[in-house]
Design a protein around this motif. Structure first.
Motif, PDB file in Angstrom:
ATOM      1  N   VAL A 282      11.260  13.989  -6.775  1.00 39.54           N
ATOM      2  CA  VAL A 282      11.821  14.931  -7.479  1.00 39.54           C
ATOM      3  C   VAL A 282      11.407  16.071  -7.110  1.00 39.54           C
ATOM      4  CG1 VAL A 282      11.179  13.962  -9.976  1.00 39.54           C
ATOM      5  CG2 VAL A 282       9.376  15.646  -8.953  1.00 39.54           C
ATOM      6  N   VAL A 283      10.454  16.097  -5.643  1.00 40.77           N
ATOM      7  CA  VAL A 283      11.021  17.278  -5.541  1.00 40.77           C
ATOM      8  C   VAL A 283      12.135  17.443  -3.603  1.00 40.77           C
ATOM      9  CG1 VAL A 283       8.934  18.987  -4.092  1.00 40.77           C
ATOM     10  CG2 VAL A 283       8.012  17.729  -6.202  1.00 40.77           C
ATOM     11  N   PRO A 284      12.520  17.573  -3.714  1.00 46.11           N
ATOM     12  CA  PRO A 284      13.150  17.527  -2.640  1.00 46.11           C
ATOM     13  C   PRO A 284      12.730  18.092  -1.453  1.00 46.11           C
ATOM     14  CG  PRO A 284      14.236  18.433  -4.085  1.00 46.11           C
ATOM     15  CD  PRO A 284      13.137  19.189  -4.400  1.00 46.11           C
ATOM     16  N   GLY A 285      13.324  16.868  -0.283  1.00 42.40           N
ATOM     17  CA  GLY A 285      11.922  16.516   0.936  1.00 42.40           C
ATOM     18  C   GLY A 285      10.860  16.296   0.970  1.00 42.40           C
ATOM     19  N   LEU A 286      10.300  15.959  -0.492  1.00 42.74           N
ATOM     20  CA  LEU A 286       9.086  15.165  -0.399  1.00 42.74           C
ATOM     21  C   LEU A 286       9.376  13.957  -0.895  1.00 42.74           C
ATOM     22  CD1 LEU A 286       5.662  14.844  -0.593  1.00 42.74           C
ATOM     23  CD2 LEU A 286       6.044  15.618  -3.113  1.00 42.74           C
ATOM     24  N   PHE A 287       8.740  12.929   0.181  1.00 43.43           N
ATOM     25  CA  PHE A 287       8.509  11.626   0.361  1.00 43.43           C
ATOM     26  C   PHE A 287       6.851  10.898   0.130  1.00 43.43           C
ATOM     27  CE2 PHE A 287      12.367  13.127   1.784  1.00 43.43           C
ATOM     28  CZ  PHE A 287      13.409  11.793   1.638  1.00 43.43           C
ATOM     29  N   VAL A 288       7.186   9.797  -0.418  1.00 45.96           N
ATOM     30  CA  VAL A 288       6.035   8.303  -0.728  1.00 45.96           C
ATOM     31  C   VAL A 288       5.935   7.496  -0.023  1.00 45.96           C
ATOM     32  CG1 VAL A 288       5.329  10.386  -2.578  1.00 45.96           C
ATOM     33  CG2 VAL A 288       6.933   8.452  -2.866  1.00 45.96           C
ATOM     34  N   ALA A 289       4.555   7.192  -0.193  1.00 49.96           N
ATOM     35  CA  ALA A 289       4.107   5.659   0.974  1.00 49.96           C
ATOM     36  C   ALA A 289       2.933   5.207   0.372  1.00 49.96           C
ATOM     37  CB  ALA A 289       4.433   6.093   2.699  1.00 49.96           C
ATOM     38  N   GLY A 290       2.603   4.575   1.045  1.00 50.52           N
ATOM     39  CA  GLY A 290       1.864   3.885   0.464  1.00 50.52           C
ATOM     40  C   GLY A 290       1.133   2.779  -1.069  1.00 50.52           C
ATOM     41  N   THR A 291       0.002   2.137  -1.433  1.00 51.80           N
ATOM     42  CA  THR A 291      -0.127   1.688  -1.865  1.00 51.80           C
ATOM     43  C   THR A 291       0.115   1.808  -3.296  1.00 51.80           C
ATOM     44  OG1 THR A 291      -2.471   2.063  -2.264  1.00 51.80           O
ATOM     45  CG2 THR A 291      -1.949   0.306  -0.303  1.00 51.80           C
ATOM     46  N   SER A 292       0.492   2.344  -3.595  1.00 49.69           N
ATOM     47  CA  SER A 292       1.527   3.283  -5.045  1.00 49.69           C
ATOM     48  C   SER A 292       2.809   3.386  -5.581  1.00 49.69           C
ATOM     49  CB  SER A 292       0.781   4.578  -5.792  1.00 49.69           C
ATOM     50  OG  SER A 292      -1.176   4.610  -5.753  1.00 49.69           O
ATOM     51  N   THR A 293       3.218   2.755  -4.238  1.00 55.57           N
ATOM     52  CA  THR A 293       4.932   2.644  -4.532  1.00 55.57           C
ATOM     53  C   THR A 293       4.808   1.550  -4.757  1.00 55.57           C
ATOM     54  OG1 THR A 293       4.850   2.121  -2.149  1.00 55.57           O
ATOM     55  CG2 THR A 293       4.943   4.942  -2.485  1.00 55.57           C
ATOM     56  N   ALA A 294       6.287   1.270  -4.924  1.00 52.24           N
ATOM     57  CA  ALA A 294       7.332   0.027  -5.241  1.00 52.24           C
ATOM     58  C   ALA A 294       6.499  -1.152  -4.494  1.00 52.24           C
ATOM     59  CB  ALA A 294       8.250   0.245  -5.466  1.00 52.24           C
ATOM     60  N   TRP A 295       6.267  -0.302  -3.431  1.00 51.64           N
ATOM     61  CA  TRP A 295       6.330  -2.211  -2.398  1.00 51.64           C
ATOM     62  C   TRP A 295       4.514  -2.710  -2.958  1.00 51.64           C
ATOM     63  CZ3 TRP A 295       9.112   2.109  -1.664  1.00 51.64           C
ATOM     64  CH2 TRP A 295       9.987   2.205  -1.702  1.00 51.64           C
ATOM     65  N   GLY A 296       4.305  -2.216  -3.461  1.00 52.71           N
ATOM     66  CA  GLY A 296       2.720  -3.163  -4.085  1.00 52.71           C
ATOM     67  C   GLY A 296       1.937  -2.861  -3.506  1.00 52.71           C
ATOM     68  N   PRO A 297       0.577  -2.520  -3.893  1.00 53.14           N
ATOM     69  CA  PRO A 297      -0.505  -2.881  -2.918  1.00 53.14           C
ATOM     70  C   PRO A 297      -0.951  -3.630  -2.016  1.00 53.14           C
ATOM     71  CG  PRO A 297      -0.991  -4.364  -4.895  1.00 53.14           C
ATOM     72  CD  PRO A 297       0.208  -3.727  -4.520  1.00 53.14           C
ATOM     73  N   GLN A 300       0.327  -5.039   3.867  1.00 52.64           N
ATOM     74  CA  GLN A 300       1.683  -5.240   3.795  1.00 52.64           C
ATOM     75  C   GLN A 300       2.492  -4.290   3.042  1.00 52.64           C
ATOM     76  OE1 GLN A 300       3.316  -9.602   3.496  1.00 52.64           O
ATOM     77  NE2 GLN A 300       4.622  -9.215   2.402  1.00 52.64           N
ATOM     78  N   GLY A 301       1.962  -4.289   2.010  1.00 52.78           N
ATOM     79  CA  GLY A 301       2.904  -2.960   0.765  1.00 52.78           C
ATOM     80  C   GLY A 301       2.585  -2.172   1.418  1.00 52.78           C
ATOM     81  N   ALA A 302       1.708  -1.650   1.646  1.00 58.70           N
ATOM     82  CA  ALA A 302       1.431   0.047   2.169  1.00 58.70           C
ATOM     83  C   ALA A 302       2.435  -0.206   3.991  1.00 58.70           C
ATOM     84  CB  ALA A 302       0.191   0.388   2.913  1.00 58.70           C
ATOM     85  N   MET A 303       2.389  -1.268   4.372  1.00 56.90           N
ATOM     86  CA  MET A 303       3.282  -1.096   6.007  1.00 56.90           C
ATOM     87  C   MET A 303       4.868  -0.736   5.204  1.00 56.90           C
ATOM     88  SD  MET A 303       1.317  -3.212   8.641  1.00 56.90           S
ATOM     89  CE  MET A 303       2.270  -2.823   9.538  1.00 56.90           C
ATOM     90  N   VAL A 304       5.714  -1.540   4.732  1.00 55.55           N
ATOM     91  CA  VAL A 304       6.748  -1.879   4.149  1.00 55.55           C
ATOM     92  C   VAL A 304       7.069  -0.128   3.713  1.00 55.55           C
ATOM     93  CG1 VAL A 304       8.518  -2.866   1.783  1.00 55.55           C
ATOM     94  CG2 VAL A 304       6.704  -4.493   3.538  1.00 55.55           C
ATOM     95  N   SER A 305       6.239  -0.019   3.016  1.00 58.29           N
ATOM     96  CA  SER A 305       6.220   1.422   2.131  1.00 58.29           C
ATOM     97  C   SER A 305       6.860   2.178   3.186  1.00 58.29           C
ATOM     98  CB  SER A 305       5.188   1.908   1.465  1.00 58.29           C
ATOM     99  OG  SER A 305       4.268   2.689   1.921  1.00 58.29           O
ATOM    100  N   GLY A 306       5.926   2.246   4.319  1.00 55.87           N
ATOM    101  CA  GLY A 306       5.920   3.533   5.574  1.00 55.87           C
ATOM    102  C   GLY A 306       7.334   3.218   6.116  1.00 55.87           C
ATOM    103  N   VAL A 307       8.006   1.860   6.194  1.00 53.76           N
ATOM    104  CA  VAL A 307       9.058   1.495   6.462  1.00 53.76           C
ATOM    105  C   VAL A 307      10.216   2.250   5.978  1.00 53.76           C
ATOM    106  CG1 VAL A 307      10.403   0.151   7.246  1.00 53.76           C
ATOM    107  CG2 VAL A 307       8.532  -0.115   7.641  1.00 53.76           C
ATOM    108  N   LYS A 308       9.992   2.068   4.512  1.00 50.31           N
ATOM    109  CA  LYS A 308      10.462   2.285   3.730  1.00 50.31           C
ATOM    110  C   LYS A 308      11.243   4.051   3.601  1.00 50.31           C
ATOM    111  CE  LYS A 308      12.797  -1.356   1.713  1.00 50.31           C
ATOM    112  NZ  LYS A 308      14.230  -1.569   1.725  1.00 50.31           N
TER     113      LYS A 308
END
Length: 358
Positions: A282-297, A300-308
């Motif tokens: 919700v903060v413009p310019g802020l993106f998140v990655a890591g094990t808390s994201t939709a791609w799971g813990p 593999q989930g953390a690495m995919v989250s970085g690509v996403k």
């Protein structure tokens, strides 16, 4: 899973070494041993990061892969979030911490099955869902239990995941000397400092490492993890050359994670799939990655989250590009890795002033 999982040749460290080389050879900069105290905002959008030294690094985009709750609470600040986001962050529950026991053992695994093991020492405690829930409460919550009672029960009954990277890649000479092997046992653990013989203040200032009660509990848990390895690899426990245990306090110290968790948000109803954060925030310019994201813990989930996250910044489907075989680096800039390449040594000093560290 039925066909087995891929493992990087040379161990997981080669991924870090490869990523670091790509970043640095394409004019990127890696800075380690620096602490971000807050994410700078201007007009409600990201303007960069402020380091604990007071230095400000201007940037229109910031990708945070640290603990999701601390990203919002400590780096952005609750006062800068919409009310709905504040409420969501307050209700998020983090996954239980894990402990990792590492062993160097004079034990030949060359003829052992190339497999992982899940060792369950007491099937009575795992006979049905009710028994599992009771065991989880006893071993991972431990309310109204003495430290002695908890650690004895935990050491006797906690299941563990056991693996050896040496068997996964026998050609990886840096894993262990010939005829020996590196082993790891991993399981969940309670975050409650009391069960580890500690006060919260000792964790905050680092004194916990010198607490004799904590060291005694660590030793008992280490012995329990070694017993799990013995089940999977009979005879190994008598040949230990080196051992190290990473506790929830270790996770907090090195990753600054909430209560020492290593898996991000707990995978539970309401916090899985669409209930987990995606790359954009919700903060413009802020993106998140890591094990808390939709791609799971997990890795593999953390690495995919970085690509996403990178794809969200660039407004490109990078996963599709990768699967199509697209190469996004200038290979002429990358040095070949010879047979003696040591990925740990290659990444040990990344981002640090070598002249000061000798």
């Amino acid at each position: 899973m039925g066909r087995g999982g891929w493992f990087p040749k040379g161990g997981g460290q080669v991924l870090a070494a490869g990523f670091a080389e790509v970043i640095q050879k394409h004019d990127g900069q890696i800075r380690s041993r620096v602490e971000v105290s807050r994410i700078a905002l201007e007009g409600g959008r990201v303007a960069g990061v402020v380091l604990s030294t007071g230095e400000t690094i201007a940037a229109p985009v910031v990708i945070s892969n640290i603990d999701i709750k601390k990203t919002y609470r400590d780096l952005i600040g609750k006062e800068n979030l919409p009310r709905a986001t504040r409420l969501q962050v307050a209700t998020w529950r983090m996954a239980p911490p894990v402990i990792n026991a590492f062993f160097g053992i004079d034990h030949d695994v060359s003829n052992a099955p190339n497999s992982n093991h899940f060792v369950i020492p007491n099937w009575d405690r795992a006979r049905n869902l009710h028994a599992l829930a009771t065991m989880k409460s006893d071993l991972l919550v431990g309310r109204r239990r003495s430290v002695h009672d908890w650690v004895s029960d935990y050491a006797a009954n906690i299941p563990a995941y056991v693996q050896t990277s040496t068997r996964r890649d026998p050609s990886h000479g840096a894993s262990a000397p010939q005829g020996s092997a590196a082993f790891e046992a991993q399981t969940m653990a309670p975050s409650n400092p009391r069960l580890w013989g500690l006060d919260p203040e000792e964790i905050a200032d680092g004194r916990y490492r010198r607490n004799p009660r904590y060291q005694e509990i660590k030793e008992k848990v280490t012995d329990a993890m070694l017993a799990r390895i013995e089940v999977a690899y009979p005879g190994a426990s008598a040949k230990v050359e080196w051992a190290e245990l990473a506790t929830p306090m270790t996770q907090s110290r090195y990753t600054d994670s909430t209560a020492g968790n290593a898996m991000g948000l707990e995978p539970r109803i309401g916090q899985y799939g669409f209930g987990r954060p995606r790359s954009a925030t919700v903060v413009p310019g802020l993106f998140v990655a890591g094990t808390s994201t939709a791609w799971g813990p997990g890795t593999q989930g953390a690495m995919v989250s970085g690509v996403k996250a990178a794809g969200a910044v660039l407004q490109r489907d990078l996963v599709r590009d990768i699967r199509a075989g697209r190469v996004m680096v200038d290979r002429s800039r990358l040095a070949p890795w010879n047979a003696g390449f040591d990925p740990l040594e290659a990444t040990r000093m990344v981002g640090r002033d070598r002249s000061r560290s000798r």
